[in-house]
Design an enzyme around this catalytic site. Structure first.
Site: not given
Lengths: 270, 167
Positions: A83, A86, A264
């Protein structure tokens, strides 16, 4: 003459109603996508074996080789919700988690955390807005400090980081600490900021707001703020068969290990 | 989550009541619901909005202050950065990335350490210095640029209406 303002605004409002703002539609769609992500991924997941990554890349040779290589170095992965928070969520979680089993280090970390609010206020943050996040942050650290049994403490950490209210406040406070660190050492960090933004502008736009993704500079400053080091394992589409490791800051002995796949971060365990 | 938003909004209300910034009054419309506020903003001195008292509504999301509130004037307004329905369009009401108007990158953005006070102060500077690059009201932006006299006349009329003086 008396009705000019009225007339003008009526015409404009008709245009707006008949043509919804494209950008606002895009934002609404973005919200919808974010909602789907949050409905399908927990904030911080359970430990999973490295081989669980194979499921994501069943027919992708480049990645499969890298997962194999990763599996030789690490035992587990803990996924975090993608989101934009992370890195901060993963780093905060993994750092507290490792400190739980080192009482003295935890106490030292607690002591430094206690003093951090005054440091932020002295850097110009508004006292009552910082306090809001600081109070929650310390409440969590204190609760964990008082749990004698290590398993219980781990469980509590996991529960806390999966309660949106607490979890997001932990993220915000680490963002503020990171921003504070960047501003405190702005002479050093200013060389890494592209364009003509000042370090303070950068912090307001890229560090303090929620959901803004992290780059090297965030990681280095967050490490300095928490007085520790991170090893980031890069896994991307590059053709080499193994993943690349970067220690941040360079030459540190890392205490937290993170897996980076473009866009991510997840947590890794030796 | 709404628990921390409520706590924060109560703290902000207290702060604004104890140290009200010049020209601003703000607070919940009804103390049963802290997520909807009314604000009264005085037009900045030395501008065409001087003397006006402009009412506006602020609506806070359940994850406030992670996300910003929305703000809308409830009186008639004519200004480049205010939609004709009263919605206020300034950078501090948007997180970076949420960019309906394509603000310049240096513009002040929403983050959890901003506050209602900061928003209202930004709105006062917006009234004093419209940004005609971001045209929430294209007609107002054009008139501000090309026919300042006419713009000032309309502003004056709006000021009089907010005070209940016949125009």
């Amino acid at each position: 003459m008396g009705d000019e303002a009225q007339t003008t605004s009526t015409t404009v409002s008709k245009e707006i109603t008949s043509q919804p703002n494209q950008d606002e539609l895009i934002l609404a769609q973005q919200r919808q996508i974010e909602k789907e992500i949050s409905d399908s991924t927990t904030l911080v997941g359970e430990l999973e074996p490295i081989s669980s990554l194979n499921n994501e890349y069943s027919s992708d040779e480049v990645y499969l080789d890298k997962v194999k290589d990763l599996g030789e170095k690490y035992k587990f992965i803990r996924r975090t919700r993608p989101d934009g928070n992370c890195f901060f969520r993963a780093f905060s979680y993994a750092n507290i988690e490792r400190l739980l089993s080192k009482k003295e280090d935890y106490n030292e970390f607690y002591r430094i955390s206690e003093e951090s609010k005054d440091v932020l206020v002295s850097l110009g943050f508004q006292q009552f807005t910082v306090e809001d996040f600081y109070d929650t942050y310390m409440e969590v650290l204190k609760k964990l400090k008082n749990i004698e049994n290590l398993d219980e403490a781990h469980k509590e950490l996991h529960t806390t980081f999966n309660e949106q209210g607490f979890s997001d406040y932990m993220v915000v406070y680490l963002r503020l600490l990171t921003s504070g660190q960047l501003q405190k050492d702005q002479d050093f960090y200013s060389c890494f900021i592209e364009g003509d933004r000042t370090v303070t502008d950068f912090c307001h736009q890229e560090v303090e707001p929620m959901y803004k993704e992290s780059d090297h500079i965030h990681i280095i400053a967050a490490c300095a703020a928490l007085n520790t080091g991170v090893r980031v394992i890069y896994m991307d589409r590059g053709t080499e068969k193994s993943c690349t490791a970067h220690d941040l800051p360079e030459g540190c002995s890392p205490t937290v290990h993170l897996l980076y796949r473009p866009g991510h971060y997840d947590i890794l365990y030796l | 989550m709404a628990g921390s938003a409520l706590r924060r909004l109560m703290a902000e209300y207290k702060q604004l009541t104890l140290n009200p910034p010049e020209g601003i009054i703000a607070g919940p419309i009804n103390e049963e619901n802290f997520f909807e506020w009314e604000a009264l903003i005085t037009g900045p001195e030395g501008t065409c909005f001087e003397g006006g008292v402009f009412p506006a509504k602020l609506v806070f999301p359940p994850d406030y202050p992670l996300s910003p509130p929305k703000m809308q004037f409830t009186c008639e307004m004519f200004h480049p950065n205010i939609y004709s329905d009263g919605r206020v369009c300034i950078s501090i009401l948007h997180a970076p990335g949420d960019d309906p108007m394509g603000y310049e990158s240096s513009a002040e953005r929403w983050s959890p350490v901003q506050s209602v006070e900061k928003i209202l102060l930004s709105v006062i500077s917006m009234l004093a210095e419209p940004n005609d690059e971001s045209g929430a009201n294209v007609d107002a932006a054009k008139m501000w640029r090309e026919n300042r006299e006419e713009f000032d006349r309309i502003a004056e009329k709006i000021v009089r209406r907010t005070l209940g003086i016949p125009t």
